[in-house]
Design an enzyme around this catalytic site. Structure first.
Site, short mmCIF file in Angstrom:
data_model
loop_
_atom_site.label_atom_id
_atom_site.label_comp_id
_atom_site.label_asym_id
_atom_site.label_seq_id
_atom_site.Cartn_x
_atom_site.Cartn_y
_atom_site.Cartn_z
N THR A 34 56.49 25.31 -41.13
CA THR A 34 56.40 26.64 -41.12
C THR A 34 56.36 27.01 -39.37
OG1 THR A 34 53.83 26.63 -40.50
CG2 THR A 34 54.63 26.33 -42.80
N ASP A 57 56.60 20.08 -48.67
CA ASP A 57 55.27 20.86 -48.69
C ASP A 57 54.39 20.24 -49.64
OD1 ASP A 57 53.44 22.83 -50.04
OD2 ASP A 57 55.34 24.37 -49.90
N THR A 132 37.03 23.00 -41.33
CA THR A 132 36.78 23.79 -40.44
C THR A 132 35.17 24.12 -40.47
OG1 THR A 132 36.96 25.77 -39.26
CG2 THR A 132 37.56 25.84 -41.64
N ASP A 133 34.50 24.60 -39.20
CA ASP A 133 33.42 25.09 -39.33
C ASP A 133 33.07 26.46 -39.82
OD1 ASP A 133 34.38 26.33 -37.24
OD2 ASP A 133 33.11 25.79 -35.66
N GLU A 134 34.25 27.18 -39.97
CA GLU A 134 34.36 28.48 -40.52
C GLU A 134 33.77 28.76 -41.78
OE1 GLU A 134 37.35 30.95 -38.96
OE2 GLU A 134 37.81 29.68 -37.29
N TYR A 158 40.93 33.10 -44.66
CA TYR A 158 41.44 31.76 -44.25
C TYR A 158 40.12 30.89 -44.56
CZ TYR A 158 41.13 27.79 -40.89
OH TYR A 158 41.00 26.48 -40.31
N SER A 161 39.61 30.19 -48.08
CA SER A 161 40.64 29.35 -48.56
C SER A 161 40.24 27.79 -48.26
CB SER A 161 42.01 29.78 -48.34
OG SER A 161 42.37 29.53 -46.99
N LYS A 162 39.87 27.77 -47.09
CA LYS A 162 39.47 26.18 -46.53
C LYS A 162 38.18 25.68 -47.44
CE LYS A 162 40.95 23.80 -43.81
NZ LYS A 162 41.93 22.92 -43.74
N ASP A 289 38.34 45.16 -32.44
CA ASP A 289 37.97 44.24 -32.87
C ASP A 289 38.45 43.61 -34.18
OD1 ASP A 289 36.23 41.91 -32.82
OD2 ASP A 289 34.50 42.76 -33.05
N ARG A 290 38.43 42.25 -34.48
CA ARG A 290 39.12 41.66 -35.66
C ARG A 290 37.99 42.03 -36.85
NH1 ARG A 290 39.13 35.41 -35.50
NH2 ARG A 290 41.00 35.70 -34.89
P1 NAD Z 1 48.57 24.47 -37.43
O1 NAD Z 1 48.66 25.88 -37.89
O2 NAD Z 1 48.87 24.32 -35.77
O3 NAD Z 1 49.43 23.45 -38.04
C1 NAD Z 1 49.52 23.34 -39.39
C2 NAD Z 1 50.84 22.35 -39.75
O4 NAD Z 1 50.76 22.27 -41.23
C3 NAD Z 1 52.10 23.02 -39.30
O5 NAD Z 1 52.97 21.90 -38.77
C4 NAD Z 1 52.54 23.34 -40.60
O6 NAD Z 1 54.08 23.35 -40.45
C5 NAD Z 1 52.09 22.73 -41.72
N1 NAD Z 1 52.01 23.29 -42.90
C6 NAD Z 1 51.71 24.42 -43.42
N2 NAD Z 1 51.60 24.62 -44.60
C7 NAD Z 1 52.24 23.37 -45.17
C8 NAD Z 1 52.44 23.03 -46.37
N3 NAD Z 1 52.21 23.84 -47.54
N4 NAD Z 1 52.96 21.72 -46.28
C9 NAD Z 1 53.01 21.02 -45.78
N5 NAD Z 1 52.94 21.41 -44.38
C10 NAD Z 1 52.45 22.61 -44.20
O7 NAD Z 1 46.96 24.04 -37.59
P2 NAD Z 1 46.10 23.02 -36.64
O8 NAD Z 1 45.37 24.13 -35.71
O9 NAD Z 1 46.93 21.78 -36.30
O10 NAD Z 1 44.98 22.79 -37.77
C11 NAD Z 1 45.17 21.40 -38.54
C12 NAD Z 1 44.03 21.45 -39.52
O11 NAD Z 1 42.71 21.63 -38.88
C13 NAD Z 1 43.99 22.80 -40.66
O12 NAD Z 1 43.56 22.20 -41.80
C14 NAD Z 1 43.01 23.71 -40.08
O13 NAD Z 1 42.21 24.43 -40.94
C15 NAD Z 1 41.95 22.53 -39.47
N6 NAD Z 1 41.26 23.40 -38.39
C16 NAD Z 1 41.86 23.67 -36.97
C17 NAD Z 1 41.02 24.08 -36.18
C18 NAD Z 1 41.62 24.46 -34.89
O14 NAD Z 1 40.77 24.94 -33.99
N7 NAD Z 1 42.91 24.60 -34.61
C19 NAD Z 1 39.41 24.01 -36.02
C20 NAD Z 1 38.87 23.31 -37.41
C21 NAD Z 1 39.78 23.07 -38.67
P1 TYD Z 2 41.11 32.06 -32.59
O1 TYD Z 2 41.74 31.24 -31.46
O2 TYD Z 2 42.26 32.83 -33.39
O3 TYD Z 2 40.30 31.17 -33.38
P2 TYD Z 2 39.26 31.54 -34.62
O4 TYD Z 2 39.51 32.64 -35.07
O5 TYD Z 2 39.68 30.52 -35.65
O6 TYD Z 2 37.84 30.98 -34.07
O7 TYD Z 2 40.10 33.18 -31.94
C1 TYD Z 2 39.04 32.59 -31.23
C2 TYD Z 2 38.07 33.77 -30.93
O8 TYD Z 2 38.90 34.60 -30.19
C3 TYD Z 2 37.69 34.54 -32.10
O9 TYD Z 2 36.43 35.05 -31.72
C4 TYD Z 2 38.85 35.68 -31.80
C5 TYD Z 2 39.05 35.66 -30.46
N1 TYD Z 2 40.30 36.40 -29.99
C6 TYD Z 2 40.44 37.29 -28.99
O10 TYD Z 2 39.64 37.98 -28.47
N2 TYD Z 2 41.47 37.98 -28.67
C7 TYD Z 2 42.83 37.37 -29.47
O11 TYD Z 2 43.97 37.69 -28.71
C8 TYD Z 2 42.62 36.15 -30.03
C9 TYD Z 2 43.87 35.57 -30.54
C10 TYD Z 2 41.58 35.77 -30.35
#
Ligand code: NAD
Ligand code: TYD
Length: 354
Positions: A34, A57, A132-134, A158, A161-162, A289-290
């Protein structure tokens, strides 16, 4: 060998690179590529026979079944997901499809494969689901950090769904005996982080002379985990984790967003100062804000530390310095991921914010 899904994304690609730094065991990397998946993250593995990349996929159970039958992995690690909260607010559909329906099809394919294994292989097999912790929702200021027994209260499409995918994984253990492991980690940061997320966005925008958009008052708290510490934790859970168990992974680094942005600015001021001699802080703007923004996340990582002996090696100070340096040294990577799609996303997410 092991099957990794989503191994071209941020955490997945760090995991695959780290894996080969420790082991010669083959990885089949299934990724849909993606917008978030980027084969440039894995450029150093080009022509490396230990890495078999397959574009596909996780929701394609037939493809997953074929890969499992052909390669017979001893474990599957599921990183594949739609991962960005803001995108889930603009369009939740993809999150439902990949994170819930996709995980379901992946589990079905893995279950069918696992049933057919001989007893010894069957008991040794692991399905590790990265979450995720979310899923636990938002903490009040003085509440204790999330433990593994905390009630699920997801607040965004998000995290909902997790949460659903975590429940499916749990059910496949409880009902079918599939040897699953679930990890719930805090916010990762480090190399190859797509510049839609807070830390890389701030670095990239700062260097481009653009504004640094802080949502709301910037006092939302996240618990930051250096991605390589996370990769080590996953390897540890894969080796030593008890099937059916959940492990929370965090860096013991609770920080307010505004403090994160200030730290990034200070490092850039030191390592790559602005031509006009002013601080990058001048570029900070507070924007709308979000919706439904979670106020605070914090992980209680004592279970994995106590039971499996994992601990993070980086402090936030060491990890963020490495991260900022990586972005300064890898500006070609940044340019290559900022495709037309990326620009459309930035327009969509930030244009409507006052
Ligand atoms: P990312 O968005 O950077 O990468 C996701 C990867 O999954 C991409 O390479 C994408 O191409 C692939 N993908 C998406 N849909 C797919 C599908 N249907 N089939 C096969 N591949 C698919 O995400 P990330 O930050 O590397 O996160 C990885 C995992 O860790 C996720 O499950 C996310 O929920 C979890 N996670 C991430 C964070 C964070 O801070 N980034 C924190 C907690 C948990
Ligand atoms: P993000 O990196 O999107 O991770 P998550 O929402 O999964 O925690 O955002 C981290 C925090 O930063 C979140 O509280 C939202 C905030 N944020 C901003 O303030 N500005 C931005 O442009 C973005 C992308 C996030």
């Amino acid at each position: 060998m092991i099957l990794v899904t989503g191994g071209a994304g941020f955490i997945g690609s760090n995991f695959v690179l780290d894996w080969f730094a420790q082991s010669d065991e083959t990885v089949i990397n299934l990724d849909k590529l993606t917008y978030a998946g980027n084969l440039e993250n894995l450029a150093t593995l080009k022509n490396d026979p230990r890495h078999i990349f397959v574009r596909g996929d996780i929701g394609d159970a037939q493809l997953v079944g074929k890969l499992l039958a052909e390669h017979r992995p001893r474990a599957a690690v599921n990183f594949a997901a739609e991962s960005h909260v803001d995108r889930s607010i603009h369009g939740p559909g993809d999150f439902i499809q990949t994170n819930i329906v996709g995980t379901f099809h992946l589990l079905e394919a893995v279950r069918a494969y696992w049933y057919g294994l001989a007893d010894a292989e069957k008991s040794g097999f692991r399905f590790l689901h990265v979450s995720t912790d979310e899923v636990y929702g938002s903490l009040a200021k003085d509440e204790p950090a999330f433990s593994e027994t905390r009630r699920y209260e997801p607040n965004s499409p998000y995290s909902a769904s997790k949460a659903a995918s975590d429940h499916l994984v749990r059910a496949y253990h409880h009902t079918y005996g599939l040897p699953v492991l679930t990890t719930n980690c805090s916010n990762n940061y480090g190399p190859y982080h797509f510049p839609e997320k807070l830390i890389p966005l701030m670095i990239v925008n700062a260097l481009a002379g653009k504004s640094l958009p802080v949502y709301g008052d910037g006092q939302q708290i996240r618990d930051w985990l250096y991605v390589k510490d996370h990769c080590a934790a996953i390897r540890c859970v894969l080796t030593k984790g008890k099937p059916g168990e959940v492990y929370n992974i965090g860096g013991w680094n609770e920080k307010a967003n505004l403090d994160i942005v200030h730290t990034v600015c200070a490092l850039l001021d030191e390592l790559c100062s602005r031509a006009d001699g002013k601080s990058y802080r001048e570029q900070i703007v507070f924007v709308t804000d979000r919706p439904g923004h979670d106020r605070r996340y914090a992980i209680d990582a004592r279970k994995i530390e106590r039971e499996l002996g994992w601990k993070p090696l980086e402090t936030f100070e060491t990890g963020i310095r490495k991260t900022v340096k990586w972005y300064l040294e890898n500006q070609d990577w940044v340019s290559s991921v900022q495709s037309g799609n990326y620009r459309q996303w930035v327009e969509k997410n930030y244009a409507g914010r006052a």
